[in-house]
Design a protein around this motif. Structure first.
Motif, PDB file in Angstrom:
ATOM      1  N   UNK A   1       1.329  -1.255  -0.048  1.00  0.00           N
ATOM      2  CA  UNK A   1      -0.021  -0.021   0.009  1.00  0.00           C
ATOM      3  C   UNK A   1       0.879   1.215   0.106  1.00  0.00           C
ATOM      4  N   UNK A   2       1.776   1.212   0.775  1.00  0.00           N
ATOM      5  CA  UNK A   2       2.661   2.584   1.044  1.00  0.00           C
ATOM      6  C   UNK A   2       3.146   2.623  -0.577  1.00  0.00           C
ATOM      7  N   UNK A   3       4.487   1.622  -1.030  1.00  0.00           N
ATOM      8  CA  UNK A   3       4.917   1.889  -2.371  1.00  0.00           C
ATOM      9  C   UNK A   3       3.640   2.253  -3.297  1.00  0.00           C
ATOM     10  N   UNK A   4       3.312   1.409  -3.131  1.00  0.00           N
ATOM     11  CA  UNK A   4       2.087   0.886  -5.378  1.00  0.00           C
ATOM     12  C   UNK A   4       1.024   3.084  -4.780  1.00  0.00           C
ATOM     13  N   UNK A   5       0.488   3.293  -3.826  1.00  0.00           N
ATOM     14  CA  UNK A   5       0.243   4.598  -3.401  1.00  0.00           C
ATOM     15  C   UNK A   5       0.345   5.964  -3.601  1.00  0.00           C
ATOM     16  N   UNK A   6       2.090   5.588  -2.630  1.00  0.00           N
ATOM     17  CA  UNK A   6       3.000   7.203  -2.255  1.00  0.00           C
ATOM     18  C   UNK A   6       3.824   6.527  -2.861  1.00  0.00           C
ATOM     19  N   UNK A   7       5.105   5.961  -2.276  1.00  0.00           N
ATOM     20  CA  UNK A   7       6.178   6.253  -1.830  1.00  0.00           C
ATOM     21  C   UNK A   7       7.115   5.870  -3.401  1.00  0.00           C
ATOM     22  N   UNK A   8       6.341   4.421  -4.195  1.00  0.00           N
ATOM     23  CA  UNK A   8       6.588   4.879  -6.185  1.00  0.00           C
ATOM     24  C   UNK A   8       6.250   6.463  -6.588  1.00  0.00           C
ATOM     25  N   UNK A   9       5.116   7.007  -6.917  1.00  0.00           N
ATOM     26  CA  UNK A   9       4.826   7.882  -6.950  1.00  0.00           C
ATOM     27  C   UNK A   9       5.786   8.802  -6.908  1.00  0.00           C
ATOM     28  N   UNK A  10       5.802   9.398  -5.906  1.00  0.00           N
ATOM     29  CA  UNK A  10       7.304   9.819  -5.283  1.00  0.00           C
ATOM     30  C   UNK A  10       8.655   9.885  -5.691  1.00  0.00           C
ATOM     31  N   UNK A  11       8.638   8.720  -5.698  1.00  0.00           N
ATOM     32  CA  UNK A  11      10.778   8.114  -6.430  1.00  0.00           C
ATOM     33  C   UNK A  11      10.052   8.224  -7.364  1.00  0.00           C
ATOM     34  N   UNK A  12       9.368   8.003  -8.460  1.00  0.00           N
ATOM     35  CA  UNK A  12       9.029   8.273  -9.819  1.00  0.00           C
ATOM     36  C   UNK A  12       9.055  10.340 -10.454  1.00  0.00           C
ATOM     37  N   UNK A  13       8.541  10.722  -9.533  1.00  0.00           N
ATOM     38  CA  UNK A  13       8.457  12.114  -9.929  1.00  0.00           C
ATOM     39  C   UNK A  13      10.351  12.458  -9.291  1.00  0.00           C
ATOM     40  N   UNK A  14      10.306  12.051  -8.508  1.00  0.00           N
ATOM     41  CA  UNK A  14      11.669  12.690  -7.634  1.00  0.00           C
ATOM     42  C   UNK A  14      12.782  12.314  -8.471  1.00  0.00           C
ATOM     43  N   UNK A  15      13.105  10.958  -9.511  1.00  0.00           N
ATOM     44  CA  UNK A  15      13.444  10.207  -9.992  1.00  0.00           C
ATOM     45  C   UNK A  15      13.876  11.143 -11.838  1.00  0.00           C
TER      46      UNK A  15
ATOM     47  N   UNK B   1      20.937  10.909 -20.402  1.00  0.00           N
ATOM     48  CA  UNK B   1      20.790   9.863 -19.854  1.00  0.00           C
ATOM     49  C   UNK B   1      20.738   8.248 -20.297  1.00  0.00           C
ATOM     50  N   UNK B   2      21.026   7.521 -19.707  1.00  0.00           N
ATOM     51  CA  UNK B   2      20.683   6.126 -20.483  1.00  0.00           C
ATOM     52  C   UNK B   2      20.044   5.842 -19.804  1.00  0.00           C
ATOM     53  N   UNK B   3      18.612   5.413 -20.492  1.00  0.00           N
ATOM     54  CA  UNK B   3      16.625   5.128 -19.665  1.00  0.00           C
ATOM     55  C   UNK B   3      17.695   4.392 -17.694  1.00  0.00           C
ATOM     56  N   UNK B   4      19.024   3.389 -18.144  1.00  0.00           N
ATOM     57  CA  UNK B   4      18.960   2.750 -17.046  1.00  0.00           C
ATOM     58  C   UNK B   4      19.486   3.733 -15.615  1.00  0.00           C
ATOM     59  N   UNK B   5      19.373   4.888 -15.783  1.00  0.00           N
ATOM     60  CA  UNK B   5      20.118   5.956 -14.626  1.00  0.00           C
ATOM     61  C   UNK B   5      18.576   6.566 -14.450  1.00  0.00           C
ATOM     62  N   UNK B   6      17.059   6.026 -14.608  1.00  0.00           N
ATOM     63  CA  UNK B   6      16.168   6.186 -14.508  1.00  0.00           C
ATOM     64  C   UNK B   6      15.993   5.239 -13.433  1.00  0.00           C
ATOM     65  N   UNK B   7      15.914   3.900 -13.519  1.00  0.00           N
ATOM     66  CA  UNK B   7      15.902   3.073 -12.755  1.00  0.00           C
ATOM     67  C   UNK B   7      16.686   2.588 -11.738  1.00  0.00           C
ATOM     68  N   UNK B   8      18.031   3.312 -11.506  1.00  0.00           N
ATOM     69  CA  UNK B   8      18.652   3.167 -10.660  1.00  0.00           C
ATOM     70  C   UNK B   8      18.292   4.289  -9.480  1.00  0.00           C
ATOM     71  N   UNK B   9      17.581   5.735 -10.369  1.00  0.00           N
ATOM     72  CA  UNK B   9      17.178   6.878  -9.473  1.00  0.00           C
ATOM     73  C   UNK B   9      16.055   6.434  -8.938  1.00  0.00           C
ATOM     74  N   UNK B  10      15.486   6.242  -9.255  1.00  0.00           N
ATOM     75  CA  UNK B  10      13.876   5.476  -8.516  1.00  0.00           C
ATOM     76  C   UNK B  10      14.293   4.305  -7.626  1.00  0.00           C
ATOM     77  N   UNK B  11      15.079   3.484  -8.384  1.00  0.00           N
ATOM     78  CA  UNK B  11      15.386   2.436  -7.058  1.00  0.00           C
ATOM     79  C   UNK B  11      15.861   3.189  -5.660  1.00  0.00           C
ATOM     80  N   UNK B  12      17.184   4.220  -5.669  1.00  0.00           N
ATOM     81  CA  UNK B  12      17.408   4.922  -4.761  1.00  0.00           C
ATOM     82  C   UNK B  12      16.000   5.953  -4.079  1.00  0.00           C
TER      83      UNK B  12
END
Length: 155
Positions: A56-70, A79-90
């Motif tokens: 619930x936390x990841x799907x509805x809040x954190x995932x959105x915020x992580x993608x927005x910030x990334x 940049x290499x598209x994989x940098x986006x994957x790493x940024x979202x993860x971090x």
């Protein structure tokens, strides 16, 4: 990477299961002082509580915020598209670790009046493990399995 809402749900379930299960194993091992076979079984008891909370936390809040910030950090034109994957993860780690550590502190640590201190200690202890688990194991494994399930072709 997920392309539909259904795929996003499946991806999140897979990632949450791996991250939460192994982080629970890590925390139980810390609490009992060693890693034993029993730790793997005991972790399932907490997983039924922590898994849905993390989803619930990841799907509805954190995932959105992580993608927005990334997307603010990574320039897909340069940049290499994989940098986006790493940024979202971090960013996900940075946001999820303190939140899930707080949940674990409230539910399992019997912190009493030391709640802030125990939450901070739990977060500090969990962060390095969450970081390396996400970037080196869970993230790559989940992306690989997810790609196989949804027949993603990699260039």
């Amino acid at each position: 990477m997920p392309k539909t809402k259904f795929q996003e749900i499946i991806f999140t379930i897979m990632m949450v299961f791996m991250m939460v299960y192994f982080m629970i194993c890590y925390n139980i091992a810390l609490n009992v002082g060693s890693m034993t076979n029993q730790v793997f079984l005991d972790a399932f008891h907490e997983l039924v509580i922590m898994g849905p909370i993390a989803f619930i936390l990841d799907f509805f809040i954190i995932g959105y915020l992580a993608k927005k910030k990334a997307f603010q950090i990574v320039n897909l034109e340069k940049d290499n598209p994989f940098h986006l994957v790493i940024a979202i993860s971090i960013v996900s780690i940075i946001l999820m670790c303190p939140c899930m550590s707080l949940v674990a502190t409230l539910l399992f640590k019997n912190a009493g009046s030391q709640i802030i201190a125990i939450w901070l200690q739990t977060t500090v202890m969990n962060f390095p493990m969450a970081f390396f688990l996400q970037l080196c194991f869970a993230g790559p494994i989940v992306r690989f399995v997810f790609g196989k399930i949804f027949n993603e072709n990699r260039a």
